[in-house]
Enzyme design. Structure first.
Site, PDB file in Angstrom:
ATOM      1  N   PHE A 360       0.655  -7.138   7.436  1.00 39.62           N
ATOM      2  CA  PHE A 360       1.167  -5.762   7.436  1.00 39.62           C
ATOM      3  C   PHE A 360       2.170  -5.512   6.310  1.00 39.62           C
ATOM      4  O   PHE A 360       3.127  -4.751   6.467  1.00 39.62           O
ATOM      5  CB  PHE A 360       1.799  -5.415   8.789  1.00 39.62           C
ATOM      6  CG  PHE A 360       1.134  -6.070   9.958  1.00 39.62           C
ATOM      7  CD1 PHE A 360      -0.240  -5.939  10.138  1.00 39.62           C
ATOM      8  CD2 PHE A 360       1.839  -6.841  10.864  1.00 39.62           C
ATOM      9  CE1 PHE A 360      -0.873  -6.551  11.213  1.00 39.62           C
ATOM     10  CE2 PHE A 360       1.214  -7.459  11.927  1.00 39.62           C
ATOM     11  CZ  PHE A 360      -0.144  -7.318  12.108  1.00 39.62           C
ATOM     12  N   CYS A 361       1.942  -6.154   5.167  1.00 36.37           N
ATOM     13  CA  CYS A 361       2.818  -6.007   3.999  1.00 36.37           C
ATOM     14  C   CYS A 361       4.264  -6.380   4.333  1.00 36.37           C
ATOM     15  O   CYS A 361       5.210  -5.759   3.830  1.00 36.37           O
ATOM     16  CB  CYS A 361       2.756  -4.581   3.444  1.00 36.37           C
ATOM     17  SG  CYS A 361       1.125  -4.092   2.877  1.00 36.37           S
ATOM     18  N   ASN A 362       4.446  -7.376   5.174  1.00 31.23           N
ATOM     19  CA  ASN A 362       5.778  -7.850   5.542  1.00 31.23           C
ATOM     20  C   ASN A 362       5.716  -9.361   5.654  1.00 31.23           C
ATOM     21  O   ASN A 362       5.673  -9.931   6.750  1.00 31.23           O
ATOM     22  CB  ASN A 362       6.227  -7.216   6.860  1.00 31.23           C
ATOM     23  CG  ASN A 362       7.677  -7.526   7.202  1.00 31.23           C
ATOM     24  OD1 ASN A 362       8.242  -8.525   6.758  1.00 31.23           O
ATOM     25  ND2 ASN A 362       8.284  -6.677   8.006  1.00 31.23           N
TER      26      ASN A 362
END
Length: 704
Positions: A360-362
């Site tokens: 999730f782009c984290n």
């Protein structure tokens, strides 16, 4: 459909879309930098939208800078924040709050865009620190100057909400604070009359779903001197720019930092989004609904157990009350091993459950929750891991998770459908089907081609052939055409109506029939190219195509009952067909038979669902997995990979009806392997005029 990805994007209300459509039809807008009446009306709409944003955040103390998204807002802060004089080299990333400035800090649990700021500022600061929230002693922060800290309001990975009262503690010690609110405001209010960071970034599609491509940077009036417009050339500051004085002379921050003409049509739509939300209720109503459903979903997930009492679900976080409407989790087998998130996503897609998988782009939160060390992260990348691929576990560890999130239009039925997926696909006492490895080598077998298929139109019904001519891109007529609607390629995966299209090649002409057994209604299309050329994206590759004209488009629109269809043909000289992965798909009848026996379908029915090019008879079941290359007559082929299956194999090619039984049986048979069936081939010695035929012997190499 159950939409469970509100952390990715909101869903626009029908009322909003209708209002915007009417607005576009009836109201002319123009560049607000001009001075004529239409321009001035547009300017008024833009300024009223700024006021709507400030009202939404309950403040009059900020200036609004429109941007494309939250990432662009962060970039503006990183490029233009005034850090002061640098005194030493910054060549490492610390894990504690620095005590002297200039410094840049961000939380470990932050979007990748925040980490991107680090690369912009590292040459202008003495130190950079990546902080774990729980390691900070918030009552013992040391005074500092000329330093910026990025504060995550809510984790887009786990939903953890970080106390905003810490913002004031940081500010009291000299820190400038920028809040990343993108995840939080999708379902919660943020009152800037109570918490007043120097900067706040937001994306509005997270709240409303529409318009996209519009965000903002809020700058507190006391912080306006902390941003000084910089000019970059080739990645370095170009302070000698002779035109730089123009932007510095502008009084409004919006005029300094809104480069060029703003997206005024999107801003006008945004104004309507605020009005429509106010009519519907408030963001607090959204929050109440989303949080209630999050509680119900957690109870459902935590109550799912295997036959032996072991949990099906591992939830990340949610160990306190400080969590928003986001749940990240992974699924477990009955022996405690992890099920890859790609498998979970495919099964959910079968039932119409839309969710998010991955990190999730984290990456910081992903590493922390999944226990991935920096060395393991580096090893994963060396092993070929990249964003969006099929690699979801490595050495038994998950490389990402499944995320569900709730918002304005979420309902209990969404959770019930997810529960059904878990019950049908991941729980139960049914034993896993076992394959029996053969003690023979591939060289001991002499398989023959039993069937040959090609598919002139991508995702339409195929044609069985006694022989097929080879070309650099596969069989001569295989996947040379595709159908698009409004620029999107139609496939049986999303548009099962495509199975109604029957095709045949007659006298250098493609005939397409509507599925009527009497071929009552049909379309004839010349195989040669037309003059209308365009580029089409197939699995991230750009392929040259030709539009086959209005007659074909109208016929397909009528037949499929899908709006604005267009028939596109691949360029004659292209080395790439319109297939997704590889020129040829090779399957084994014995492997098909194993699965057919499990789901009470015939072998012939299953062969059609797998949409192969070459079918062989005479190999033990699943021995094709060991093949490295094959020979058919003079033609040589190499194996380029295994075919990972999706829900498309669940579509009955005669009716278009979906039934998950086949993909569930394949998953059970494969057990802990990827859901693959069949292998991809590429010819290595193409010659003009070469063919392959049914009953032709196949020599296989590789394996034992």
């Amino acid at each position: 459909m159950a939409y469970l990805d509100y952390a990715g994007s909101g869903i626009p209300s029908p009322a909003l879309l209708e209002t915007v459509a009417e607005q576009i039809k009836t109201i002319n807008l123009a560049n607000p930098h001009s001075r004529h009446s239409t321009s001035q009306s547009t300017y008024q709409i833009v300024e009223e939208t700024r006021l709507s944003i400030l009202e939404y955040f309950n403040t009059e103390d900020y200036e609004v800078i429109f941007t494309a998204n939250a990432t662009r807002s962060l970039q503006i802060v990183a490029e233009n924040f005034v850090f002061g004089e640098k005194t030493k080299l910054c060549n490492s990333i610390d894990t504690i709050l620095p005590e002297t400035g200039p410094a840049f800090c961000y939380m470990n649990d932050a979007h990748n865009s925040v980490m991107g700021m680090r690369e912009i500022v590292k040459n202008r600061v003495d130190s950079v620190a990546c902080l774990k929230f729980d390691s900070i002693v918030w009552d013992s922060i040391q005074p500092i100057q000329n330093s910026l800290l990025m504060y995550t309001a809510m984790s887009n990975f786990s939903g953890r909400q970080y106390p905003l009262e810490n913002v004031e503690k940081l500010q009291s010690k000299g820190w400038s604070v920028c809040i990343d609110s993108a995840a939080l405001i999708s379902s919660s209010s943020l009152d800037l009359s109570k918490i007043q960071p120097h900067f706040l970034v937001a994306s509005f599609y997270k709240i409303f779903g529409y318009p996209t491509g519009i965000g903002c940077l809020l700058v507190h009036k006391v912080a306006r001197m902390k941003l000084k417009k910089q000019h970059f050339a080739g990645g370095t500051l170009a302070m000698a720019d002779p035109f730089s004085f123009i932007s510095h002379q502008k009084e409004e921050l919006s005029e300094r930092f809104e480069d060029g003409t703003i997206n005024y049509y999107a801003i006008a739509a945004l104004r309507e989004a605020f009005v429509e939300l106010e009519k519907w209720g408030t963001i607090n109503r959204v929050k109440a609904n989303a949080c209630s459903l999050t509680k119900n979903a957690l109870e459902m997930l935590r109550s799912r157990f295997h036959w032996n009492g072991k949990p099906l679900v591992k939830v990340y976080g949610h160990d306190s009350v400080y969590y928003g409407p986001i749940i990240a989790f992974n699924l477990l087998r009955d022996d405690g091993s992890f099920i890859g998130y790609n498998e979970a996503e495919k099964m959910c897609s079968l039932f119409g459950v839309q969710l998010r998988t991955g990190c999730f782009c984290n990456i910081g939160a992903c590493m922390e929750h999944l226990g991935i060390t920096p060395d393991e992260l580096h090893l994963n990348f060396l092993s070929g891991k990249k964003c969006g691929d099929e690699m979801d576990t490595h050495n038994g560890k998950p490389l990402g998770a499944v995320r569900i999130s709730f918002g304005r239009f979420s309902k209990q039925e969404d959770i019930d459908l997810l529960e059904k997926v878990l019950e049908c696909c991941f729980l139960g006492t049914t034993s896993i089907l076992k394959s029996n490895p053969s003690s023979h080598s591939i060289a001991d077998f002499r398989p023959k081609i039993s069937k040959i298929y090609y598919y002139p139109i991508k995702s339409a019904r195929g044609i069985r052939a006694r022989q097929a001519e080879l070309s650099p891109s596969g069989f001569t007529y295989d996947r040379r055409f595709l159908v698009q609607s409004l620029g999107v390629t139609l496939t049986q995966k999303k548009n099962p109506e495509m199975c109604l299209l029957k095709t045949e090649i007659v006298k250098n002409q493609l005939n397409v029939h509507s599925g009527d057994e009497n071929f009552y209604d049909s379309l004839q299309v010349p195989l040669e190219a037309t003059d209308i050329k365009r580029k089409t994206i197939i699995c991230e590759d750009s392929v040259g195509t030709y539009d086959c004209g209005d007659k074909a488009g109208k016929w397909l629109t009528k037949t499929l009952r899908i709006p604005n269809c267009r028939l596109l043909r691949a360029e004659c000289d292209t080395q790439r067909s319109l297939s997704n992965e590889s020129p040829f798909l090779f399957i084994n009848e014995a492997s098909v038979q194993i699965l057919a026996e499990q789901i009470a379908l015939t072998r012939e029915e299953l062969i059609l669902r797998f949409r192969p090019n070459i079918v062989v008879r005479g190999l033990p079941a699943f021995m094709e997995d060991e093949i490295e290359r094959i020979s058919i007559g003079e033609a040589e082929f190499e194996v380029t990979g295994k075919c990972t299956r999706c829900e498309m194999i669940c579509v009955d090619p005669e009716t278009g009806i979906k039934d998950p039984a086949l993909i569930v049986a394949l998953r059970n048979y494969r057990n802990r392997q990827k859901m693959t069936f069949g292998i991809y081939l590429r010819q290595t010695n193409y010659e003009d005029g070469s063919k392959i035929c049914e009953n032709e012997p196949v020599t296989c190499f590789g394996g034992k």
